[in-house]
Motif scaffolding. Sequence first.
Motif, PDB file in Angstrom:
ATOM      1  N   ALA A  42      20.932  35.712  41.458  1.00 29.04           N
ATOM      2  CA  ALA A  42      21.103  37.165  41.371  1.00 29.04           C
ATOM      3  C   ALA A  42      21.106  37.826  42.745  1.00 29.04           C
ATOM      4  O   ALA A  42      21.830  38.799  42.970  1.00 29.04           O
ATOM      5  N   ALA A  43      20.316  37.322  43.683  1.00 25.18           N
ATOM      6  CA  ALA A  43      20.272  37.912  45.025  1.00 25.18           C
ATOM      7  C   ALA A  43      21.598  37.701  45.747  1.00 25.18           C
ATOM      8  O   ALA A  43      22.123  38.624  46.382  1.00 25.18           O
ATOM      9  N   ALA A  44      22.161  36.513  45.652  1.00 22.33           N
ATOM     10  CA  ALA A  44      23.457  36.249  46.287  1.00 22.33           C
ATOM     11  C   ALA A  44      24.559  37.040  45.590  1.00 22.33           C
ATOM     12  O   ALA A  44      25.477  37.549  46.236  1.00 22.33           O
ATOM     13  N   TRP A  45      24.472  37.159  44.259  1.00 16.29           N
ATOM     14  CA  TRP A  45      25.435  37.985  43.536  1.00 16.29           C
ATOM     15  C   TRP A  45      25.378  39.415  44.056  1.00 16.29           C
ATOM     16  O   TRP A  45      26.409  40.039  44.299  1.00 16.29           O
ATOM     17  N   GLN A  46      24.178  39.951  44.223  1.00 15.43           N
ATOM     18  CA  GLN A  46      24.003  41.323  44.691  1.00 15.43           C
ATOM     19  C   GLN A  46      24.699  41.541  46.033  1.00 15.43           C
ATOM     20  O   GLN A  46      25.316  42.582  46.260  1.00 15.43           O
ATOM     21  N   ALA A  47      24.624  40.560  46.915  1.00 15.49           N
ATOM     22  CA  ALA A  47      25.210  40.676  48.247  1.00 15.49           C
ATOM     23  C   ALA A  47      26.728  40.454  48.260  1.00 15.49           C
ATOM     24  O   ALA A  47      27.393  40.850  49.221  1.00 15.49           O
ATOM     25  N   HIS A  48      27.274  39.833  47.198  1.00 16.29           N
ATOM     26  CA  HIS A  48      28.703  39.464  47.185  1.00 16.29           C
ATOM     27  C   HIS A  48      29.359  39.768  45.846  1.00 16.29           C
ATOM     28  O   HIS A  48      30.156  38.973  45.349  1.00 16.29           O
ATOM     29  N   LYS A  49      29.053  40.908  45.263  1.00 16.35           N
ATOM     30  CA  LYS A  49      29.548  41.250  43.927  1.00 16.35           C
ATOM     31  C   LYS A  49      31.061  41.111  43.792  1.00 16.35           C
ATOM     32  O   LYS A  49      31.553  40.598  42.798  1.00 16.35           O
ATOM     33  N   ALA A  50      31.796  41.586  44.777  1.00 16.11           N
ATOM     34  CA  ALA A  50      33.255  41.589  44.688  1.00 16.11           C
ATOM     35  C   ALA A  50      33.846  40.188  44.643  1.00 16.11           C
ATOM     36  O   ALA A  50      34.975  39.998  44.190  1.00 16.11           O
ATOM     37  N   ASP A  51      33.087  39.198  45.097  1.00 17.43           N
ATOM     38  CA  ASP A  51      33.569  37.816  45.114  1.00 17.43           C
ATOM     39  C   ASP A  51      33.237  37.061  43.833  1.00 17.43           C
ATOM     40  O   ASP A  51      33.674  35.922  43.649  1.00 17.43           O
ATOM     41  N   CYS A  52      32.469  37.666  42.950  1.00 21.05           N
ATOM     42  CA  CYS A  52      32.035  37.009  41.712  1.00 21.05           C
ATOM     43  C   CYS A  52      33.001  37.393  40.599  1.00 21.05           C
ATOM     44  O   CYS A  52      32.863  38.431  39.957  1.00 21.05           O
ATOM     45  N   THR A  53      33.982  36.541  40.383  1.00 22.66           N
ATOM     46  CA  THR A  53      35.065  36.856  39.461  1.00 22.66           C
ATOM     47  C   THR A  53      34.991  36.022  38.193  1.00 22.66           C
ATOM     48  O   THR A  53      34.370  34.959  38.155  1.00 22.66           O
ATOM     49  N   VAL A  54      35.661  36.531  37.165  1.00 29.74           N
ATOM     50  CA  VAL A  54      35.756  35.835  35.891  1.00 29.74           C
ATOM     51  C   VAL A  54      37.192  35.993  35.396  1.00 29.74           C
ATOM     52  O   VAL A  54      37.763  37.076  35.459  1.00 29.74           O
ATOM     53  N   ARG A  55      37.756  34.885  34.914  1.00 30.75           N
ATOM     54  CA  ARG A  55      39.077  34.925  34.278  1.00 30.75           C
ATOM     55  C   ARG A  55      38.942  34.351  32.877  1.00 30.75           C
ATOM     56  O   ARG A  55      38.487  33.234  32.700  1.00 30.75           O
ATOM     57  N   ARG A  56      39.297  35.149  31.885  1.00 33.73           N
ATOM     58  CA  ARG A  56      39.298  34.680  30.493  1.00 33.73           C
ATOM     59  C   ARG A  56      40.675  34.064  30.226  1.00 33.73           C
ATOM     60  O   ARG A  56      41.701  34.654  30.545  1.00 33.73           O
ATOM     61  N   PHE A  57      40.680  32.834  29.658  1.00 31.48           N
ATOM     62  CA  PHE A  57      41.960  32.207  29.345  1.00 31.48           C
ATOM     63  C   PHE A  57      42.046  31.882  27.866  1.00 31.48           C
ATOM     64  O   PHE A  57      41.029  31.742  27.174  1.00 31.48           O
ATOM     65  N   SER A  58      43.274  31.807  27.394  1.00 34.13           N
ATOM     66  CA  SER A  58      43.544  31.642  25.973  1.00 34.13           C
ATOM     67  C   SER A  58      44.998  31.187  25.826  1.00 34.13           C
ATOM     68  O   SER A  58      45.815  31.460  26.712  1.00 34.13           O
ATOM     69  N   PRO A  59      45.349  30.533  24.716  1.00 37.25           N
ATOM     70  CA  PRO A  59      46.759  30.207  24.506  1.00 37.25           C
ATOM     71  C   PRO A  59      47.622  31.456  24.287  1.00 37.25           C
ATOM     72  O   PRO A  59      48.833  31.402  24.455  1.00 37.25           O
ATOM     73  N   ASP A  60      46.996  32.567  23.947  1.00 34.10           N
ATOM     74  CA  ASP A  60      47.706  33.836  23.769  1.00 34.10           C
ATOM     75  C   ASP A  60      47.688  34.595  25.094  1.00 34.10           C
ATOM     76  O   ASP A  60      46.630  35.060  25.527  1.00 34.10           O
ATOM     77  N   PRO A  61      48.834  34.717  25.758  1.00 37.88           N
ATOM     78  CA  PRO A  61      48.847  35.395  27.058  1.00 37.88           C
ATOM     79  C   PRO A  61      48.322  36.829  27.010  1.00 37.88           C
ATOM     80  O   PRO A  61      47.807  37.336  28.005  1.00 37.88           O
ATOM     81  N   ASP A  62      48.399  37.477  25.857  1.00 31.00           N
ATOM     82  CA  ASP A  62      47.881  38.839  25.739  1.00 31.00           C
ATOM     83  C   ASP A  62      46.359  38.886  25.725  1.00 31.00           C
ATOM     84  O   ASP A  62      45.773  39.953  25.858  1.00 31.00           O
ATOM     85  N   ASP A  63      45.711  37.734  25.541  1.00 24.86           N
ATOM     86  CA  ASP A  63      44.254  37.684  25.489  1.00 24.86           C
ATOM     87  C   ASP A  63      43.639  37.224  26.819  1.00 24.86           C
ATOM     88  O   ASP A  63      42.425  37.161  26.945  1.00 24.86           O
ATOM     89  N   THR A  64      44.459  36.895  27.796  1.00 25.14           N
ATOM     90  CA  THR A  64      43.919  36.521  29.102  1.00 25.14           C
ATOM     91  C   THR A  64      43.531  37.792  29.850  1.00 25.14           C
ATOM     92  O   THR A  64      44.108  38.858  29.631  1.00 25.14           O
ATOM     93  N   ALA A  65      42.538  37.680  30.712  1.00 21.70           N
ATOM     94  CA  ALA A  65      42.056  38.859  31.429  1.00 21.70           C
ATOM     95  C   ALA A  65      41.310  38.433  32.686  1.00 21.70           C
ATOM     96  O   ALA A  65      40.748  37.342  32.751  1.00 21.70           O
ATOM     97  N   ASP A  66      41.315  39.307  33.666  1.00 22.46           N
ATOM     98  CA  ASP A  66      40.583  39.093  34.911  1.00 22.46           C
ATOM     99  C   ASP A  66      39.536  40.182  35.057  1.00 22.46           C
ATOM    100  O   ASP A  66      39.779  41.342  34.722  1.00 22.46           O
TER     101      ASP A  66
END
Length: 124
Positions: A42-66
């Motif tokens: 959590a401390a490292a996350w706090q210092a680098h929030k913008a670098d902590c990314t998530v990408r949701r993937f799915s066989p349905d391209p409409d359900d993918t998200a960043d």
Amino acid sequence: MAGFTRMIVRLARNPEAGFPDGDPRYGYVIVAPLQADGHLDAAAWQAHKADCTVRRFSPDPDDTADGWLTHQGGKWRVRYDEESEGPDDAFDHLGDHRLFVGDYVTITSRGQALVYQVSTEDDA
């Protein structure tokens, strides 16, 4: 990004949700700092929030998200950058779980809690 780990979590067995064998086509790619014991830092996350990314993937391209990994009130979530990508997903008790290959986490998306398993990058 020194100190950051790229993790892939894939849909595990969820028989009651119609996935008796899981489905590796659904999941999340998470980039975040981990402590040596496999818990989020959590401390490292706090210092680098913008670098902590998530990408949701799915066989349905409409359900993918960043989006970005967020932490508020002891809860970890994915904040998506566009309204069309849906509401935030909640990582249930993520602060309590390790994120080593083979470990499990529960993610609530659109009101449905499903179990995911941390997998290797080799099968991404």
